[in-house]
Design a protein around this motif. Structure first.
Motif, mmCIF file in Angstrom:
data_model
loop_
_atom_site.group_PDB
_atom_site.id
_atom_site.type_symbol
_atom_site.label_atom_id
_atom_site.label_comp_id
_atom_site.label_asym_id
_atom_site.label_seq_id
_atom_site.Cartn_x
_atom_site.Cartn_y
_atom_site.Cartn_z
ATOM 1 N N HIS A 260 36.705 29.985 39.316
ATOM 2 C CA HIS A 260 35.843 30.502 38.381
ATOM 3 C C HIS A 260 36.155 30.614 36.598
ATOM 4 N N ASP B 271 38.511 31.387 44.093
ATOM 5 C CA ASP B 271 38.317 31.603 43.009
ATOM 6 C C ASP B 271 39.073 31.430 41.748
ATOM 7 N N ILE B 272 40.108 30.863 41.945
ATOM 8 C CA ILE B 272 41.450 31.138 39.905
ATOM 9 C C ILE B 272 40.873 29.454 40.138
ATOM 10 N N PRO C 242 38.920 45.852 26.214
ATOM 11 C CA PRO C 242 38.140 44.725 26.435
ATOM 12 C C PRO C 242 37.442 44.990 28.213
ATOM 13 N N LEU C 243 38.344 45.979 29.027
ATOM 14 C CA LEU C 243 38.228 45.744 29.960
ATOM 15 C C LEU C 243 37.266 46.565 30.734
ATOM 16 N N SER D 219 42.443 43.627 44.863
ATOM 17 C CA SER D 219 41.452 42.011 44.698
ATOM 18 C C SER D 219 41.135 42.298 46.596
ATOM 19 N N GLN E 10 33.594 45.209 30.554
ATOM 20 C CA GLN E 10 33.782 44.262 31.473
ATOM 21 C C GLN E 10 33.365 45.468 33.501
ATOM 22 N N ALA F 275 39.527 35.850 45.976
ATOM 23 C CA ALA F 275 40.340 35.626 44.813
ATOM 24 C C ALA F 275 40.788 34.505 44.577
ATOM 25 N N PHE G 157 38.024 38.482 39.385
ATOM 26 C CA PHE G 157 39.524 38.633 39.966
ATOM 27 C C PHE G 157 40.752 38.259 39.116
ATOM 28 N N LEU G 158 39.565 37.262 38.097
ATOM 29 C CA LEU G 158 41.382 36.937 37.106
ATOM 30 C C LEU G 158 40.928 37.815 35.796
ATOM 31 N N THR G 159 40.914 39.218 35.419
ATOM 32 C CA THR G 159 41.996 40.181 34.893
ATOM 33 C C THR G 159 43.580 40.025 35.302
ATOM 34 N N GLY G 160 43.761 40.257 35.974
ATOM 35 C CA GLY G 160 45.028 40.771 35.757
ATOM 36 C C GLY G 160 45.074 41.873 36.935
ATOM 37 N N MET G 161 44.572 41.617 37.842
ATOM 38 C CA MET G 161 43.987 42.326 39.141
ATOM 39 C C MET G 161 45.022 42.122 40.023
#
Lengths: 257, 573
Positions: free
Chosen positions: B401, B397-398, B262-263, B335, B266, B394, B326-330
């Motif tokens: 976001h 953004d936590i 799915p990424l 980041s 994005q 980042a 940023f919050l997709t597991g980077m």
């Protein structure tokens, strides 16, 4: 204890949240100073150089170095925010993962529209799971033949943690992308199916209470209802609840043995 | 030049419907996109009712929405449809076609002294492809499945399994094709058809902005077109580009090949959609610069730095896209890179804004209606730009976001920012297109209503976002932090409806002034750029004699000149 919610950030009950909150407030001071500075200059120009007061414009452009200096200050401050605040805070959150041994471990399996919180039970070891095994009884697909899983239990939308203890979470999703978010703990993580995401937090002492977790990513019709409780409680209360849940779930199997 | 061809009398259909004249196409684009803007805004006004008064009874009005409203109450899926389509309509059918298709088409050839675009038929094809795409999008409301409901970002797997997405993807293919045809045309026209003497550094800033925009469209859209086709395959042909193995939806194993990610979507999506942000803002900056130079009666401050900043912005906009992710597991490497590029890209924006504000110094400011809108753009864009900083870092953004803070941020850029600039442009070039002024009183009513209520709509969103309210919630009051800021939601909703009311003077003004507006000459604003030396409205072929350019674009108040403006076309100042 109900948290105090209002028109600004919710309270922060995490040990790492000060990095995020500090950055956010530094940024907003910075933004306010810039905006007010620009605003004063802008308004002064509109009044001073309106056609009624200055019928003829000057062709020569202002030569001052003020704008250069202002831009340099902006750049330097942005560098400070980036290197001095954002990157260290991110590093603490992403790279200083707690030791598995010393943390309370829990798995979160997201689905439309609930958070299945998977606890390992008294043995502290998660049973294996497989998507083929998921049904209405077995929400996360626990393998019934795996002894590690026999004391595991699942609580829907109920995340209980002992206050002050470091919690290590493993996030995954069964169907679509969700985003696991606990505003008061300053943790948010997209949960993308096909991947597993680690996350950790430690609650500050004396922050017992019931808080909320949220879904931050559009996940379908009932996205708006995908909230659950985060119960931060004393070790004794937590143990009581944990024992109760373990019995409740697997009492029958234990009798069989 | 084939003169006899230009002066041939064309029938009504060829002249006004299937026209190849850039001005007719520009007006077609502008009017169509204004209608779409109103439509997209109406969708939002309906959503704001549900947000302010969750599960309130729509009563008799609810009948209009058919299946979307059950016994007077809006359904969550209908809310999601409105949300997805609001974003899609405003961006792809409203702002971009108006800014690029409308203003670009109408103004750019005139400003460079060209008789038309380089490829007039391609231009026509671009408009008709846009219209087909637009009609498909609107028609999707009347299909059995209804329109898309997975957000304008269409993240799979949700978009792969949700109804309504197929027709959205088909519509997008037409819209993207339209943009590609248009952008090729703009680039070639600007490079090849400039009038004699019109060197690159004599181009009005508006032309520079359109040129950079066209490069962004040309380079950023193809990845999304590819991604749209892949998603279409996932839905129709059983592929799994964006679907991993082992998905269980509603308790049932999904019967797909799996193995996708799915990424991937994005990355492809944001590779377009971040440059797209600059596609939305650059033409607006171009419009504002023209109007500011004209109404300050002096040259723009730092014209060259504006140009360099814009070109640099264009390049940088291709390497910041993952700050949406940023919050997709980077981890840190990714980041750190994207936070750094994001901070870098904020610098040219600051340079542009600073240049425009310093341009006011030593001016003789005329507060005309277009100038009011152009001036309002500056602080609004400043707010939009500044609030991008906490989202571009980042760590902050936590918290922010996917909250209302994001909604507030990008709307300040696009709505009080770009849309104000677009209104400014309409008031400014309307006399060129029609030979008549728009009404001043109605213009002032429109400006003040729009300015006040725009802020009323979007300012509360920053506080909502700070409080932690997620975006795309059908009802936020289930959350404690949502309930705490519900009053702000209500204020925002009322502002949105009043903002709707504030558009009425504009709509009346726009249509009435065609016949009733005060007549103007060719150059009613005493401006310097080339479009003002053509007749109002310009005939097919634009200029009566081929223009030759002798000076830069903003020679106002030149010492020793007979008047306070020295048109580019005049040999003697």
């Amino acid at each position: 204890m109900a948290a105090d919610y209002g028109w600004w950030m919710p309270p922060d009950i995490s040990t790492h949240g000060h990095g995020i909150d500090g950055l956010i407030s530094a940024l907003h001071w910075f933004m306010a100073v810039l905006f007010v500075g620009w605003g004063i200059f802008f308004t002064y120009c509109l009044v001073r150089f309106r056609v009624g007061r200055t019928p003829r414009a000057t062709y020569e452009l202002p030569k001052g170095k003020m704008s250069k200096y202002a831009e340099v200050v902006v750049v330097l401050f942005e560098v400070f925010l980036l290197l001095g605040m954002s990157i260290p805070a991110w590093d603490e959150i992403k790279n200083d993962m707690p030791d598995e041994e010393n943390a309370f471990k829990v798995r979160v399996v997201a689905e439309q529209y609930a958070w299945n919180i998977h606890y390992p039970g008294p043995d502290g070891v998660f049973g294996t799971t497989a998507p083929e095994l998921i049904d209405s009884e077995n929400l996360i697909g626990l393998d019934p033949d795996d002894p590690d899983g026999s004391d595991d239990f699942v609580a829907i939308n109920q995340l209980h943690v002992p206050v002050g203890e470091t919690v290590l979470l493993q996030l995954s999703s069964k169907d679509v992308i969700h985003s696991f978010w606990i505003p008061v703990l300053r943790v948010k993580q997209d949960v993308i199916p096909g991947m597993v995401f680690p996350m950790w937090f430690t609650t500050k002492p004396d922050t017992n209470g019931t808080y909320q977790m949220a879904c931050a990513q559009l996940c379908g019709n009932n996205h708006y209802k995908m909230y659950g409780d985060v119960v931060v409680e004393t070790q004794e209360k937590f143990d009581e609840w944990y024992a109760y849940m373990t019995e409740d779930d697997d009492g029958e199997e234990e009798e069989d043995e | 030049m084939s003169d006899e061809h230009h002066h041939q009398e064309l029938g009504f259909i060829q002249k006004y419907v299937f026209s190849v004249d850039h001005k007719v196409i520009g007006i077609q684009y502008a009017v169509t996109s204004l209608i779409f803007l109103l439509f997209g805004f109406t969708l939002m006004m309906v959503m704001r009712a549900q947000l302010a008064y969750p599960n309130g009874d729509f009563g008799i009005i609810g009948k209009i929405f058919g299946r979307g409203v059950e016994s007077g109450v809006m359904l969550p899926e209908f809310y999601n449809m409105l949300g997805a389509m609001h974003g899609t309509v405003m961006i792809f059918l409203g702002v971009v076609p108006l800014a690029v298709g409308g203003f670009g088409n109408y103004v750019l050839p005139l400003q460079i002294g060209a008789p038309d675009m380089a490829f007039p038929k391609l231009n026509m094809a671009s408009y008709w492809s846009f219209l087909v795409g637009g009609i498909i999008m609107i028609a999707s409301f009347f299909t059995p499945e209804g329109p898309a409901q997975s957000g304008w970002t269409s993240y799979p797997p949700l978009s792969d399994i949700n109804p309504g997405q197929t027709i959205w993807l088909l519509g997008m293919v037409f819209l993207i094709t339209s943009s590609l045809l248009g952008s090729v045309n703009f680039i070639v026209t600007t490079i090849q058809l400039r009038a004699e003497g019109l060197s690159f550094f004599r181009l009005p800033f508006f032309v520079w902005a359109q040129l950079v925009t066209s490069f962004l469209l040309l380079l950023a859209f193809p990845p999304l077109e590819a991604a749209a086709v892949l998603q279409l395959m996932d839905r129709l042909a059983g592929t799994s580009f964006f679907l991993p193995s082992g998905l269980v939806v509603g308790g049932n194993m999904l019967d797909v090949a799996g193995g996708g990610n799915p990424l991937l979507w994005q990355h492809l999506f944001w590779f377009l959609a971040h440059p797209e942000v600059y596609v939305l803002i650059l033409p607006a900056m171009g419009i504002v610069s023209e109007i500011i130079a004209n109404n300050t009666r002096k040259p723009l401050w730092g014209y060259k730095s504006l140009v360099y900043a814009t070109v640099f912005l264009g390049f940088m906009s291709f390497i910041v896209w993952a700050h949406h992710m940023f919050l997709t597991g980077m981890g840190s490497t990714m980041s750190n890179f994207f936070q750094t590029t994001t901070m870098i890209i904020s610098v040219p924006s600051v340079v542009i804004l600073t240049a425009l504000i310093i341009s006011l110094w030593g001016a003789s400011i005329r507060f005309t209606v277009p100038m009011l809108f152009a001036l309002a753009f500056l602080p609004m864009f400043a707010i939009g730009g500044l609030t991008g900083l906490p989202l571009g870092l980042a760590a902050s953004d936590i918290h922010l976001h996917d909250t209302y803070y994001v909604i507030g941020h990008f709307h300040y850029v696009v709505a009080p920012g770009t849309i104000m600039a677009l209104f400014a442009g309409i008031y400014y070039w309307y006399p060129k297109a029609t030979g008549r002024f728009m009404n001043k009183l109605l213009g002032h009513m429109h400006f003040w209503g729009t300015f006040i209520f725009m802020n009323g709509v979007f300012m509360p969103m920053f506080l909502q976002g700070m409080a932690g309210v997620s975006r795309r919630l059908y009802d936020q009051t289930g959350y404690l932090h949502g309930e705490a800021v519900q009053d702000l939601t209500i204020a925002s909703s009322w502002s949105a409806w009043l903002l709707g009311v504030a558009q009425i003077p504009f709509i009346i003004n726009f249509f009435l002034s065609i016949k009733a507006g005060k007549k103007t000459d060719n150059n009613p604003w005493q401006a310097t750029t080339l479009e003002w030396s053509a007749p109002s409205p310009p005939p097919h072929g634009n200029f009566l004699t081929e223009p030759v350019v002798y000076r830069g674009p903003y020679e106002y108040s030149v010492p020793g000149a007979s008047e306070d403006f020295s048109p580019q076309i005049n040999k003697n100042a």
